[in-house]
Design an enzyme around this catalytic site. Structure first.
Site, mmCIF file in Angstrom:
data_model
loop_
_atom_site.group_PDB
_atom_site.id
_atom_site.type_symbol
_atom_site.label_atom_id
_atom_site.label_comp_id
_atom_site.label_asym_id
_atom_site.label_seq_id
_atom_site.Cartn_x
_atom_site.Cartn_y
_atom_site.Cartn_z
ATOM 1 N N ALA A 74 -17.919 -15.116 17.332
ATOM 2 C CA ALA A 74 -18.437 -16.111 16.387
ATOM 3 C C ALA A 74 -19.171 -17.242 17.104
ATOM 4 O O ALA A 74 -20.081 -17.845 16.537
ATOM 5 C CB ALA A 74 -17.310 -16.663 15.515
ATOM 6 N N THR A 75 -18.794 -17.542 18.330
ATOM 7 C CA THR A 75 -19.510 -18.594 19.069
ATOM 8 C C THR A 75 -20.977 -18.208 19.226
ATOM 9 O O THR A 75 -21.876 -19.006 18.944
ATOM 10 C CB THR A 75 -18.867 -18.821 20.458
ATOM 11 O OG1 THR A 75 -17.508 -19.228 20.265
ATOM 12 C CG2 THR A 75 -19.613 -19.871 21.252
ATOM 13 N N ALA A 203 -14.337 -10.726 15.644
ATOM 14 C CA ALA A 203 -13.414 -9.582 15.549
ATOM 15 C C ALA A 203 -11.981 -9.967 15.903
ATOM 16 O O ALA A 203 -11.030 -9.481 15.288
ATOM 17 C CB ALA A 203 -13.895 -8.447 16.459
ATOM 18 N N HIS A 204 -11.817 -10.868 16.876
ATOM 19 C CA HIS A 204 -10.446 -11.108 17.363
ATOM 20 C C HIS A 204 -9.618 -12.014 16.456
ATOM 21 O O HIS A 204 -8.454 -12.282 16.731
ATOM 22 C CB HIS A 204 -10.460 -11.638 18.799
ATOM 23 C CG HIS A 204 -10.840 -13.072 18.977
ATOM 24 N ND1 HIS A 204 -9.902 -14.068 19.006
ATOM 25 C CD2 HIS A 204 -12.034 -13.667 19.148
ATOM 26 C CE1 HIS A 204 -10.517 -15.230 19.205
ATOM 27 N NE2 HIS A 204 -11.822 -15.012 19.284
ATOM 28 N N CYS A 327 -8.898 -25.109 21.627
ATOM 29 C CA CYS A 327 -9.957 -25.625 22.496
ATOM 30 C C CYS A 327 -9.702 -27.073 22.905
ATOM 31 O O CYS A 327 -10.159 -27.514 23.937
ATOM 32 C CB CYS A 327 -11.302 -25.561 21.790
ATOM 33 S SG CYS A 327 -11.535 -24.031 20.923
#
Ligand SMILES: *Cc1c(COP(=O)(O)O)cnc(C)c1O
Length: 381
Positions: A74-75, A203-204, A327
């Site tokens: 997604a990043t 996905a993760h 993060c």
């Protein structure tokens, strides 16, 4: 004994059914070929597997497979959406609207664009973490080229009314991007109903592998997007690089499973989370952050008044959780998301995000709740 894993919002383990499919795409006897190899069966098989996965990802969000651009997560999808639109629409305007509680993978590309002359309007959430459509409407300008608002917040679990924001962006002919890394696979996501032009998936976060993701890019009306990675013209020129067959096959399988099991799973996780909350919120000093009802089933962000957050984390060795987001938990600054919804610095430091998922059992939830209660009681003295 391993600590109980309650950090599903940071990452999920790969579902064993996904891992099995992935393992079949690595070795000589499996689908190991380069999907771009056009001259032999190894390549054709890999291409077929990757295209089947593309359909599975598209089906989960009610998109056309041709609208799915593979990325590393997604990043990268957020970077492609924001910088790709900004670069392609530069002549029309240089104004972007987003919120100040987006994931860093949206905030940082926006800061990057600001350094290069774009103007960014940062919308403030209300105290539940919601961004209201009226705020977006009021911030739109003739030179606005993109609105980017997340579907579900990764720290709070608050779910935005993305469809209403999409409708007004569509009416004003402004592109709309949604970071849906936390919601796809957890809530029904239909890109048509939400009226989004671009949507990021990881996905993760849905029991697939790390290192895979996708950007949904609408075909009608088409979205002009400048590629950010060049080198061979893969993905219709929008994202070059050899496709990681095993990752994408795993991602596809994870989406297919989510499509089948989503409704039932959401209900089960909600029930488990509520068992946890009922016990933990019995403490009058504990407060649930985020929206009371418009939220993901699996996330519970809780502030504990009168308790030091670091000390609480240290005494919760049997439960794997995070303070704020993964993060920012390495820094001493309290979560920018909690600050933005009006939680005091002191309380923000004493806040923990518990996130539940596919493999969380009721027993684990009860165990964690008991540990939290004991730790809080001990620290309050
Ligand atoms: C996890 C997450 C991301 C980053 O996704 P990666 O696939 O890890 O790059 C972006 N946005 C949100 C809301 C997330 O939860």
């Amino acid at each position: 004994m391993e600590p109980v894993y309650l950090d599903y919002a940071a990452t999920t383990p790969v579902d064993p059914r996904v891992a099995e499919r992935m393992a079949g795409c690595l070795t000589l006897d499996g689908i190991f070929g380069n999907p771009a190899s056009r001259s032999h069966i190894y390549g054709w098989r890999a291409e077929e597997a990757v295209e089947a996965a593309r359909r599975e990802v598209a089906d989960l969000i009610n998109a056309d497979p041709r609208e799915i651009v593979w990325t590393s997560g997604a990043t990268e999808a957020n970077n492609l959406a924001l910088k790709g639109v900004a670069e392609a629409a530069e002549a029309r305007g240089r104004h972007i609207i987003t919120s100040c509680i987006e994931h860093k993978a949206v905030l940082d590309p926006c800061h990057y664009l600001m350094q290069r002359g774009w103007e960014v309007t940062w919308l403030q959430p209300d105290s539940s973490g919601l961004i209201h459509p009226e705020q977006v409407a009021a911030a739109l300008r003739p030179d606005t080229v993109l609105v980017s608002v997340m579907h579900a917040n990764n720290e709070l679990g608050t779910v935005n009314n993305v469809a209403a924001i999409g409708a007004l962006c569509r009416a004003r002919e402004v592109l709309f991007h949604v970071d849906a890394a936390q919601s796809v696979g957890k809530l029904p996501v239909d890109v048509g109903a939400l009226q989004v032009d671009l949507l990021s998936i990881s996905a993760h976060k849905l029991y697939g592998p790390k290192g895979a993701g996708a950007l949904y890019v609408r075909r009608r009306p088409p979205v002009a997007l400048a590629p950010q990675i060049h080198g061979g013209g893969h993905e219709r020129g929008m994202r070059s690089g050899t496709l990681a067959t095993h990752q994408l096959v795993g991602f596809g399988q994870a989406c297919a499973l989510a499509n089948l099991e989503l409704a039932e799973e959401a209900e089960r996780i909600l029930r488990i989370r509520n068992i946890f909350l009922e016990e933990v919120l019995a403490d009058p000093g504990a407060q649930l952050n985020g929206h009371p009802s418009q939220r993901l089933p699996g996330i519970a962000n809780i502030s504990f008044a009168g308790v030091d957050g670091e000390a609480l984390l240290l005494s919760l060795r049997d439960v794997a959780v995070s303070t704020g987001s993964a993060c920012t938990s390495a820094s001493l600054e309290p979560s920018y998301v909690l600050k933005a919804i009006g939680v005091s610095d002191e309380l923000a430091h004493a806040s923990i995000r518990f996130s539940f998922g596919r493999f969380t059992t009721e027993e684990q939830a009860r165990f964690a709740a008991a540990r939290v209660q004991a730790a809080v009681a001990a620290l309050r003295g």
